[in-house]
Design a protein around this motif. Structure first.
Motif, PDB file in Angstrom:
ATOM      1  N   VAL A   1      -5.777   4.214  -7.109  1.00 16.91           N
ATOM      2  CA  VAL A   1      -4.962   3.507  -6.078  1.00 16.91           C
ATOM      3  C   VAL A   1      -5.302   1.874  -5.898  1.00 16.91           C
ATOM      4  CG1 VAL A   1      -4.722   3.370  -3.252  1.00 16.91           C
ATOM      5  CG2 VAL A   1      -5.034   5.294  -4.560  1.00 16.91           C
ATOM      6  N   THR A   2      -4.082   1.432  -6.118  1.00 18.66           N
ATOM      7  CA  THR A   2      -4.386  -0.254  -6.093  1.00 18.66           C
ATOM      8  C   THR A   2      -3.849  -1.034  -4.620  1.00 18.66           C
ATOM      9  OG1 THR A   2      -3.972  -0.245  -8.656  1.00 18.66           O
ATOM     10  CG2 THR A   2      -3.835  -2.420  -7.416  1.00 18.66           C
ATOM     11  N   PRO A   3      -4.831  -1.380  -3.856  1.00 22.60           N
ATOM     12  CA  PRO A   3      -4.323  -1.870  -2.590  1.00 22.60           C
ATOM     13  C   PRO A   3      -3.128  -3.275  -3.000  1.00 22.60           C
ATOM     14  CG  PRO A   3      -6.712  -1.666  -2.814  1.00 22.60           C
ATOM     15  CD  PRO A   3      -6.252  -1.491  -4.052  1.00 22.60           C
ATOM     16  N   HIS A   4      -2.054  -3.306  -2.129  1.00 26.82           N
ATOM     17  CA  HIS A   4      -1.406  -4.406  -2.295  1.00 26.82           C
ATOM     18  C   HIS A   4      -1.859  -5.573  -1.652  1.00 26.82           C
ATOM     19  CE1 HIS A   4       2.392  -6.495  -1.664  1.00 26.82           C
ATOM     20  NE2 HIS A   4       3.223  -5.484  -2.551  1.00 26.82           N
ATOM     21  N   THR A   5      -1.476  -6.637  -1.960  1.00 22.80           N
ATOM     22  CA  THR A   5      -2.224  -8.057  -1.676  1.00 22.80           C
ATOM     23  C   THR A   5      -1.590  -8.919  -0.641  1.00 22.80           C
ATOM     24  OG1 THR A   5      -1.434  -9.186  -3.751  1.00 22.80           O
ATOM     25  CG2 THR A   5      -3.511  -8.274  -3.600  1.00 22.80           C
TER      26      THR A   5
ATOM     27  N   LEU B   1       3.791   2.304   1.622  1.00 23.72           N
ATOM     28  CA  LEU B   1       2.877   3.249   1.290  1.00 23.72           C
ATOM     29  C   LEU B   1       2.574   3.666   0.050  1.00 23.72           C
ATOM     30  CD1 LEU B   1       2.843   6.077   4.037  1.00 23.72           C
ATOM     31  CD2 LEU B   1       1.083   4.517   3.862  1.00 23.72           C
ATOM     32  N   ALA B   2       3.651   3.480  -0.801  1.00 24.05           N
ATOM     33  CA  ALA B   2       3.666   3.512  -2.269  1.00 24.05           C
ATOM     34  C   ALA B   2       2.878   2.594  -2.862  1.00 24.05           C
ATOM     35  CB  ALA B   2       5.138   3.598  -2.728  1.00 24.05           C
ATOM     36  N   ASP B   3       3.008   1.444  -2.133  1.00 26.14           N
ATOM     37  CA  ASP B   3       2.122   0.186  -2.714  1.00 26.14           C
ATOM     38  C   ASP B   3       0.760   0.498  -2.763  1.00 26.14           C
ATOM     39  OD1 ASP B   3       4.541  -1.383  -3.341  1.00 26.14           O
ATOM     40  OD2 ASP B   3       4.619  -1.845  -1.643  1.00 26.14           O
ATOM     41  N   LEU B   4       0.276   0.925  -1.202  1.00 25.39           N
ATOM     42  CA  LEU B   4      -0.971   1.137  -1.098  1.00 25.39           C
ATOM     43  C   LEU B   4      -1.785   2.468  -1.579  1.00 25.39           C
ATOM     44  CD1 LEU B   4      -0.657   0.556   3.191  1.00 25.39           C
ATOM     45  CD2 LEU B   4      -1.907  -0.946   1.329  1.00 25.39           C
ATOM     46  N   LEU B   5      -1.008   3.511  -1.650  1.00 22.33           N
ATOM     47  CA  LEU B   5      -1.536   4.558  -2.075  1.00 22.33           C
ATOM     48  C   LEU B   5      -1.259   5.108  -3.342  1.00 22.33           C
ATOM     49  CD1 LEU B   5      -1.276   6.958   1.124  1.00 22.33           C
ATOM     50  CD2 LEU B   5      -3.172   5.565   0.497  1.00 22.33           C
TER      51      LEU B   5
ATOM     52  N   VAL C   1      -5.633   5.466   3.786  1.00 24.50           N
ATOM     53  CA  VAL C   1      -5.219   4.151   4.054  1.00 24.50           C
ATOM     54  C   VAL C   1      -6.365   3.277   4.440  1.00 24.50           C
ATOM     55  CG1 VAL C   1      -3.869   2.221   5.260  1.00 24.50           C
ATOM     56  CG2 VAL C   1      -2.894   4.487   4.407  1.00 24.50           C
ATOM     57  N   GLY C   2      -6.990   3.506   5.422  1.00 23.39           N
ATOM     58  CA  GLY C   2      -8.285   2.877   6.007  1.00 23.39           C
ATOM     59  C   GLY C   2      -9.235   2.815   4.757  1.00 23.39           C
ATOM     60  N   ALA C   3      -9.439   3.928   3.968  1.00 15.80           N
ATOM     61  CA  ALA C   3     -10.400   3.868   2.939  1.00 15.80           C
ATOM     62  C   ALA C   3      -9.939   2.642   1.560  1.00 15.80           C
ATOM     63  CB  ALA C   3     -10.549   5.360   2.123  1.00 15.80           C
ATOM     64  N   VAL C   4      -8.448   2.717   1.534  1.00 16.63           N
ATOM     65  CA  VAL C   4      -7.964   1.967   0.592  1.00 16.63           C
ATOM     66  C   VAL C   4      -8.116   0.277   0.785  1.00 16.63           C
ATOM     67  CG1 VAL C   4      -5.922   1.132  -0.555  1.00 16.63           C
ATOM     68  CG2 VAL C   4      -6.330   3.556  -0.504  1.00 16.63           C
ATOM     69  N   LEU C   5      -8.100   0.177   2.231  1.00 13.88           N
ATOM     70  CA  LEU C   5      -8.079  -1.154   2.799  1.00 13.88           C
ATOM     71  C   LEU C   5      -9.683  -1.311   3.073  1.00 13.88           C
ATOM     72  CD1 LEU C   5      -4.891  -1.303   4.903  1.00 13.88           C
ATOM     73  CD2 LEU C   5      -5.216  -2.161   2.441  1.00 13.88           C
ATOM     74  N   GLY C   6     -10.571  -0.702   3.027  1.00 12.16           N
ATOM     75  CA  GLY C   6     -12.021  -1.091   3.157  1.00 12.16           C
ATOM     76  C   GLY C   6     -12.318  -1.052   4.705  1.00 12.16           C
ATOM     77  N   GLN C   7     -11.320  -0.507   5.368  1.00 10.37           N
ATOM     78  CA  GLN C   7     -11.557  -0.415   6.830  1.00 10.37           C
ATOM     79  C   GLN C   7     -12.626   0.430   7.528  1.00 10.37           C
ATOM     80  OE1 GLN C   7      -7.483   0.027   8.184  1.00 10.37           O
ATOM     81  NE2 GLN C   7      -7.066  -1.912   7.913  1.00 10.37           N
ATOM     82  N   ARG C   8     -12.894   1.557   6.662  1.00 18.21           N
ATOM     83  CA  ARG C   8     -13.861   2.825   7.335  1.00 18.21           C
ATOM     84  C   ARG C   8     -13.001   3.225   8.319  1.00 18.21           C
ATOM     85  NH1 ARG C   8     -19.891   0.431   6.308  1.00 18.21           N
ATOM     86  NH2 ARG C   8     -19.611  -0.425   4.050  1.00 18.21           N
TER      87      ARG C   8
ATOM     88  N   HIS D   1       2.624  -5.989  17.036  1.00 17.15           N
ATOM     89  CA  HIS D   1       1.196  -5.553  16.264  1.00 17.15           C
ATOM     90  C   HIS D   1       1.170  -6.048  14.933  1.00 17.15           C
ATOM     91  CE1 HIS D   1      -1.657  -2.750  14.668  1.00 17.15           C
ATOM     92  NE2 HIS D   1      -1.978  -2.459  15.787  1.00 17.15           N
ATOM     93  N   PRO D   2      -0.145  -6.486  14.660  1.00 19.27           N
ATOM     94  CA  PRO D   2      -0.341  -7.159  13.179  1.00 19.27           C
ATOM     95  C   PRO D   2      -0.082  -6.265  11.905  1.00 19.27           C
ATOM     96  CG  PRO D   2      -2.303  -6.923  14.438  1.00 19.27           C
ATOM     97  CD  PRO D   2      -1.500  -6.422  15.476  1.00 19.27           C
ATOM     98  N   GLY D   3      -0.273  -4.905  12.258  1.00 20.06           N
ATOM     99  CA  GLY D   3       0.111  -3.991  11.034  1.00 20.06           C
ATOM    100  C   GLY D   3      -1.338  -3.516  10.685  1.00 20.06           C
ATOM    101  N   VAL D   4      -1.010  -2.480   9.669  1.00 20.15           N
ATOM    102  CA  VAL D   4      -2.501  -1.662   9.035  1.00 20.15           C
ATOM    103  C   VAL D   4      -3.301  -2.436   8.616  1.00 20.15           C
ATOM    104  CG1 VAL D   4      -0.492   0.551   8.635  1.00 20.15           C
ATOM    105  CG2 VAL D   4      -1.290  -1.175   6.967  1.00 20.15           C
TER     106      VAL D   4
END
Length: 246
Positions: free
Chosen positions: A12-16, A31-35, A143-150, A224-227
């Motif tokens: 999985v490559t997080p989008h920037t 989600l395709a970009d994120l997951l 998504v939280g794991a991919v974005l490092g949000q725990r 809302h600023p987003g995920v």
């Protein structure tokens, strides 16, 4: 499949991209970009296709089908490793093919090559539904794991609610697969199982990625600023302290 959107989807490559102000998730992001998911879902259909081809060419020989599936499964694993997929994910995908082949050979029934797929989808449907009920929707976990949000996303009530609604989309995909696979499996319809496996894998994953993203976006309130930027109850959306890395 496991309890995740195509558990063998590979790296999985997080989008920037950064989120557009007040426009929910980042513009152009999905989600395709994120997951990821589509590439791995396509890969997952190749061993079953090889099994069916070998089974037919060999005069409905289980050994021919199993041999073809294992050969293609090993080739897919090699390609995935070369393109940088996680070794653990690759090995799990290959192990699933090996176990499916072993079950088919030991039972002498070609339809049992798809038993693991049926059971994993049933387990995934249950896992996704339970995760929503206990307010740990699996889409948010992924998504939280991919974005490092725990678990920081869970402190945002709007985002938690949106992830819950979007997770139902994935729950439905697993339920749909089980509903289609069970009668075909019980009827010993090997070729129909292959067709269903292909039709309900990468096309369904692509559709679920798109639909769940729309549900997620529309479930977030205006502004809302987003995920990528969960908003805690004690921090307004415009507070810079709510931004990751602040």
């Amino acid at each position: 499949m496991s309890g995740t959107p195509e558990g063998d989807a590979g790296q999985v490559t997080p989008h920037t991209d950064q989120p557009a102000g007040g426009d929910g998730p980042a513009r152009g992001e999905s989600l395709a970009d994120l997951l990821g998911g589509r590439g791995g879902a396509i890969d997952a259909t190749l061993p079953p296709l090889a099994f069916a081809a070998g089974w037919l060419v060999g005069g409905e020989s289980l050994w021919a089908g199993v041999g073809a599936a294992l050969a293609v499964g090993a080739a897919v694993a090699g390609v995935r490793l070369r393109r940088g997929d996680r070794p653990r994910s690759v090995l799990i995908g290959l192990l699933a093919v090996c176990v499916a082949a072993l079950i088919a050979v030991r039972t002498g029934r070609a339809e049992n090559f798809f038993l693991i797929q049926l059971l994993s989808n049933a387990a995934s449907a249950l896992a996704w539904a339970v995760s929503i009920v206990v307010r740990w929707p699996l889409l948010g976990v992924l998504v939280g794991a991919v974005l490092g949000q725990r678990s920081r996303w869970r402190r945002d009530p709007a985002l938690l609610r949106a992830y819950g609604r979007a997770s139902w989309v994935w729950t439905v995909t697993y339920v749909l697969r089980v509903a289609v696979f069970v009668p075909l499996y019980l009827g010993g319809q090997v070729l129909a199982l292959v067709v269903a496996r292909v039709a309900l894998t990468w096309p369904l994953v692509a559709a679920a990625l798109a639909v769940s993203w729309v549900v997620l976006r529309r479930s977030l309130p205006p502004g809302h600023p987003g995920v990528r930027h969960p908003v805690s109850e004690d921090r307004p959306a415009g507070d810079p302290a709510a931004k990751p890395g602040a």
